[in-house]
Design a protein around this motif. Structure first.
Motif, PDB file in Angstrom:
ATOM      1  N   LEU A  57       0.979  -1.259   0.152  1.00  0.00           N
ATOM      2  CA  LEU A  57       0.112  -0.006   0.063  1.00  0.00           C
ATOM      3  C   LEU A  57       0.892   1.224   0.069  1.00  0.00           C
ATOM      4  O   LEU A  57       0.646   2.305  -0.688  1.00  0.00           O
ATOM      5  N   ARG A  58       1.936   1.327   0.733  1.00  0.00           N
ATOM      6  CA  ARG A  58       2.843   2.382   0.979  1.00  0.00           C
ATOM      7  C   ARG A  58       3.499   2.743  -0.433  1.00  0.00           C
ATOM      8  O   ARG A  58       3.706   3.880  -0.823  1.00  0.00           O
ATOM      9  N   LEU A  59       3.822   1.631  -1.035  1.00  0.00           N
ATOM     10  CA  LEU A  59       4.643   1.875  -2.453  1.00  0.00           C
ATOM     11  C   LEU A  59       3.847   2.169  -3.547  1.00  0.00           C
ATOM     12  O   LEU A  59       4.160   2.877  -4.294  1.00  0.00           O
ATOM     13  N   VAL A  60       2.472   1.961  -3.593  1.00  0.00           N
ATOM     14  CA  VAL A  60       1.590   2.598  -4.418  1.00  0.00           C
ATOM     15  C   VAL A  60       0.923   3.712  -4.164  1.00  0.00           C
ATOM     16  O   VAL A  60       1.119   4.628  -4.857  1.00  0.00           O
ATOM     17  N   PHE A  61       0.415   3.904  -2.846  1.00  0.00           N
ATOM     18  CA  PHE A  61      -0.188   5.142  -2.426  1.00  0.00           C
ATOM     19  C   PHE A  61       0.800   6.416  -1.884  1.00  0.00           C
ATOM     20  O   PHE A  61       0.334   7.356  -1.645  1.00  0.00           O
ATOM     21  N   GLY A  62       1.935   5.962  -1.419  1.00  0.00           N
ATOM     22  CA  GLY A  62       2.654   7.045  -0.974  1.00  0.00           C
ATOM     23  C   GLY A  62       2.908   6.687   0.597  1.00  0.00           C
ATOM     24  O   GLY A  62       1.915   6.044   1.263  1.00  0.00           O
ATOM     25  N   GLU A  63       4.069   7.390   1.273  1.00  0.00           N
ATOM     26  CA  GLU A  63       4.189   6.939   2.394  1.00  0.00           C
ATOM     27  C   GLU A  63       3.252   7.754   3.666  1.00  0.00           C
ATOM     28  O   GLU A  63       3.437   7.641   4.823  1.00  0.00           O
ATOM     29  N   ASP A  64       2.235   8.742   3.033  1.00  0.00           N
ATOM     30  CA  ASP A  64       1.585   9.293   3.984  1.00  0.00           C
ATOM     31  C   ASP A  64       0.206   8.910   4.153  1.00  0.00           C
ATOM     32  O   ASP A  64      -0.443   9.374   4.956  1.00  0.00           O
ATOM     33  N   LEU A  65       0.188   7.561   3.853  1.00  0.00           N
ATOM     34  CA  LEU A  65      -0.971   6.688   4.474  1.00  0.00           C
ATOM     35  C   LEU A  65      -1.131   6.559   5.998  1.00  0.00           C
ATOM     36  O   LEU A  65       0.168   6.534   6.518  1.00  0.00           O
ATOM     37  N   THR A  66      -2.168   7.169   6.714  1.00  0.00           N
ATOM     38  CA  THR A  66      -2.170   6.794   7.886  1.00  0.00           C
ATOM     39  C   THR A  66      -2.488   5.203   8.288  1.00  0.00           C
ATOM     40  O   THR A  66      -2.864   4.434   7.477  1.00  0.00           O
ATOM     41  N   GLU A  67      -2.278   5.012   9.669  1.00  0.00           N
ATOM     42  CA  GLU A  67      -2.247   3.538  10.035  1.00  0.00           C
ATOM     43  C   GLU A  67      -4.034   3.143  10.034  1.00  0.00           C
ATOM     44  O   GLU A  67      -4.223   2.065   9.397  1.00  0.00           O
ATOM     45  N   PRO A  68      -4.839   3.977  10.346  1.00  0.00           N
ATOM     46  CA  PRO A  68      -6.282   3.438  10.139  1.00  0.00           C
ATOM     47  C   PRO A  68      -6.589   3.274   8.553  1.00  0.00           C
ATOM     48  O   PRO A  68      -7.652   2.488   8.273  1.00  0.00           O
ATOM     49  N   GLN A  69      -5.893   3.983   7.766  1.00  0.00           N
ATOM     50  CA  GLN A  69      -6.295   3.929   6.334  1.00  0.00           C
ATOM     51  C   GLN A  69      -5.964   2.734   5.741  1.00  0.00           C
ATOM     52  O   GLN A  69      -6.395   1.928   5.145  1.00  0.00           O
ATOM     53  N   ILE A  70      -4.491   2.454   6.327  1.00  0.00           N
ATOM     54  CA  ILE A  70      -3.795   0.976   6.017  1.00  0.00           C
ATOM     55  C   ILE A  70      -4.794  -0.093   6.526  1.00  0.00           C
ATOM     56  O   ILE A  70      -5.077  -1.044   5.705  1.00  0.00           O
ATOM     57  N   ALA A  71      -5.200  -0.161   7.640  1.00  0.00           N
ATOM     58  CA  ALA A  71      -5.881  -1.143   8.167  1.00  0.00           C
ATOM     59  C   ALA A  71      -7.257  -1.325   7.513  1.00  0.00           C
ATOM     60  O   ALA A  71      -7.525  -2.463   7.150  1.00  0.00           O
ATOM     61  N   ALA A  72      -7.841  -0.228   7.155  1.00  0.00           N
ATOM     62  CA  ALA A  72      -9.154  -0.514   6.304  1.00  0.00           C
ATOM     63  C   ALA A  72      -8.954  -1.083   4.775  1.00  0.00           C
ATOM     64  O   ALA A  72      -9.618  -1.873   4.530  1.00  0.00           O
ATOM     65  N   HIS A  73      -7.800  -0.593   4.248  1.00  0.00           N
ATOM     66  CA  HIS A  73      -7.707  -1.133   2.810  1.00  0.00           C
ATOM     67  C   HIS A  73      -7.218  -2.452   3.167  1.00  0.00           C
ATOM     68  O   HIS A  73      -7.444  -3.428   2.340  1.00  0.00           O
ATOM     69  N   LEU A  74      -6.342  -2.899   3.940  1.00  0.00           N
ATOM     70  CA  LEU A  74      -5.813  -4.187   4.515  1.00  0.00           C
ATOM     71  C   LEU A  74      -7.098  -5.184   4.498  1.00  0.00           C
ATOM     72  O   LEU A  74      -7.296  -6.403   4.110  1.00  0.00           O
ATOM     73  N   LYS A  75      -8.108  -4.801   5.186  1.00  0.00           N
ATOM     74  CA  LYS A  75      -9.086  -5.588   5.639  1.00  0.00           C
ATOM     75  C   LYS A  75     -10.190  -5.846   4.271  1.00  0.00           C
ATOM     76  O   LYS A  75     -10.278  -7.204   4.074  1.00  0.00           O
ATOM     77  N   LYS A  76      -9.998  -4.870   3.347  1.00  0.00           N
ATOM     78  CA  LYS A  76     -10.771  -5.293   2.136  1.00  0.00           C
ATOM     79  C   LYS A  76     -10.150  -6.343   1.270  1.00  0.00           C
ATOM     80  O   LYS A  76     -10.733  -7.155   0.662  1.00  0.00           O
ATOM     81  N   VAL A  77      -8.706  -6.057   1.203  1.00  0.00           N
ATOM     82  CA  VAL A  77      -7.870  -7.044   0.447  1.00  0.00           C
ATOM     83  C   VAL A  77      -7.917  -8.344   0.955  1.00  0.00           C
ATOM     84  O   VAL A  77      -7.966  -9.294   0.388  1.00  0.00           O
ATOM     85  N   GLU A  78      -7.759  -8.536   2.258  1.00  0.00           N
ATOM     86  CA  GLU A  78      -7.547  -9.648   3.026  1.00  0.00           C
ATOM     87  C   GLU A  78      -8.945 -10.365   2.810  1.00  0.00           C
ATOM     88  O   GLU A  78      -9.040 -11.733   2.690  1.00  0.00           O
ATOM     89  N   GLU A  79     -10.077  -9.837   2.874  1.00  0.00           N
ATOM     90  CA  GLU A  79     -11.504 -10.456   2.851  1.00  0.00           C
ATOM     91  C   GLU A  79     -11.294 -11.103   1.408  1.00  0.00           C
ATOM     92  O   GLU A  79     -11.838 -12.190   1.066  1.00  0.00           O
ATOM     93  N   GLY A  80     -10.873 -10.088   0.214  1.00  0.00           N
ATOM     94  CA  GLY A  80     -11.042 -10.699  -0.955  1.00  0.00           C
ATOM     95  C   GLY A  80     -10.122 -11.921  -1.309  1.00  0.00           C
ATOM     96  O   GLY A  80     -10.572 -12.698  -1.846  1.00  0.00           O
ATOM     97  N   VAL A  81      -8.886 -11.743  -0.995  1.00  0.00           N
ATOM     98  CA  VAL A  81      -8.055 -12.985  -0.953  1.00  0.00           C
ATOM     99  C   VAL A  81      -8.637 -14.176  -0.249  1.00  0.00           C
ATOM    100  O   VAL A  81      -8.720 -15.491  -0.864  1.00  0.00           O
ATOM    101  N   TRP A  82      -9.068 -14.031   1.033  1.00  0.00           N
ATOM    102  CA  TRP A  82      -9.670 -15.118   1.863  1.00  0.00           C
ATOM    103  C   TRP A  82     -10.747 -15.907   1.085  1.00  0.00           C
ATOM    104  O   TRP A  82     -10.631 -17.009   1.118  1.00  0.00           O
ATOM    105  N   GLU A  83     -11.655 -15.149   0.500  1.00  0.00           N
ATOM    106  CA  GLU A  83     -12.761 -15.749  -0.245  1.00  0.00           C
ATOM    107  C   GLU A  83     -12.315 -16.487  -1.511  1.00  0.00           C
ATOM    108  O   GLU A  83     -12.647 -17.370  -2.000  1.00  0.00           O
ATOM    109  N   LYS A  84     -11.407 -15.782  -2.241  1.00  0.00           N
ATOM    110  CA  LYS A  84     -10.843 -16.464  -3.384  1.00  0.00           C
ATOM    111  C   LYS A  84     -10.001 -17.718  -3.041  1.00  0.00           C
ATOM    112  O   LYS A  84     -10.030 -18.717  -3.905  1.00  0.00           O
ATOM    113  N   TYR A  85      -9.402 -17.645  -1.995  1.00  0.00           N
ATOM    114  CA  TYR A  85      -8.666 -18.731  -1.581  1.00  0.00           C
ATOM    115  C   TYR A  85      -9.575 -20.131  -1.351  1.00  0.00           C
ATOM    116  O   TYR A  85      -9.582 -21.313  -1.954  1.00  0.00           O
ATOM    117  N   GLN A  86     -10.533 -19.777  -0.469  1.00  0.00           N
ATOM    118  CA  GLN A  86     -11.647 -20.749  -0.542  1.00  0.00           C
ATOM    119  C   GLN A  86     -12.528 -21.288  -1.738  1.00  0.00           C
ATOM    120  O   GLN A  86     -13.127 -22.445  -1.821  1.00  0.00           O
TER     121      GLN A  86
END
Length: 230
Positions: A57-86
């Motif tokens: 996320l930092r590589l693509v969006f830049g270093e000024d992402l806040t921790e809450p923004q990172i957490a929210a983005h990761l939640k979306k991505v991880e849910e998507g990956v989890w769904e696809k795994y299964q």
């Protein structure tokens, strides 16, 4: 090498245990598209594979992402990956049988992955190996993404095995660099890159776990010249 020297085999997870990189690529691609960002496959390879999600996320969006923004983005991505795994996840052929042979021969095993622990849980269940792995290092336990060697150094420490007696299965360039920087021997799994791309960087390359033996692992751990599945 003394025949009683303890050897360990450490597995990366995505692209090694589960052929998940197409699923992960599709999930990240869809996620970035919702933010109006289109990445090529080469960019995704560079930004995603072997790295922790927060670093992607930092590589693509830049270093000024806040921790809450990172957490929210990761939640979306991880849910998507989890769904696809299964729905679509495929375990790399021969994995469980190979792990059982290593254990029967007294070789220690571990997982070292940049994925979150819940993804590891899903993959272990899919592979039928939940009870076989007691040493797992995941994203929650490390500060630095691969290619930094932290994850492999930490895993060897947990196992109590010298890094020079550890053989790692990796599929990504950043993962291979991480393991080699830690002083370990690496076998390239050719799910993500071709044998020609991985061969110069690794002790051997394999398409899956049906074409590697415990004897070959021992030979690599002892730095003997082998003609393993290259």
């Amino acid at each position: 090498m003394n025949t009683h020297t303890q050897i360990a085999v450490i597995f990366d997870m995505d692209g090694v245990i589960v052929d998940s990189n197409p699923l992960i690529t599709a999930t990240w691609k869809a996620f970035f598209a919702t933010h109006g960002i289109e990445l090529s496959d080469d960019q995704l390879n560079h930004y995603v594979f072997g790295r922790m999600g927060k670093d992607t996320l930092r590589l693509v969006f830049g270093e000024d992402l806040t921790e809450p923004q990172i957490a929210a983005h990761l939640k979306k991505v991880e849910e998507g990956v989890w769904e696809k795994y299964q729905q679509q996840g495929v375990i790399v052929p021969g994995f469980k049988a190979f792990v059982e042979k290593l254990l029967a021969d007294g070789i220690k095993i571990a997982i070292a992955t940049s994925s979150p622990s819940q993804n590891v849980k899903v993959v272990m269940e899919m592979a039928g190996t939940t009870s076989l792995f007691t040493t797992i290092t995941d994203a929650s336990q490390i500060q630095h993404s691969k290619p930094h060697p932290e994850i492999y150094l930490k895993t060897a420490d947990k196992l109590g095995v010298d890094v020079t007696h550890c053989v790692v299965f990796e599929d990504s360039f950043s993962g291979i660099q991480s393991a080699k920087s830690a002083g370990m021997h690496v076998i390239g799994v050719t799910t993500t890159h071709t044998p020609a791309e991985l061969a110069p960087l690794t002790a051997a390359t394999v398409p899956d776990f049906t074409s590697i033996s415990v004897a070959q692992i021992k030979a690599i751990a002892q730095q003997l010249e082998t003609a393993t599945a290259k």
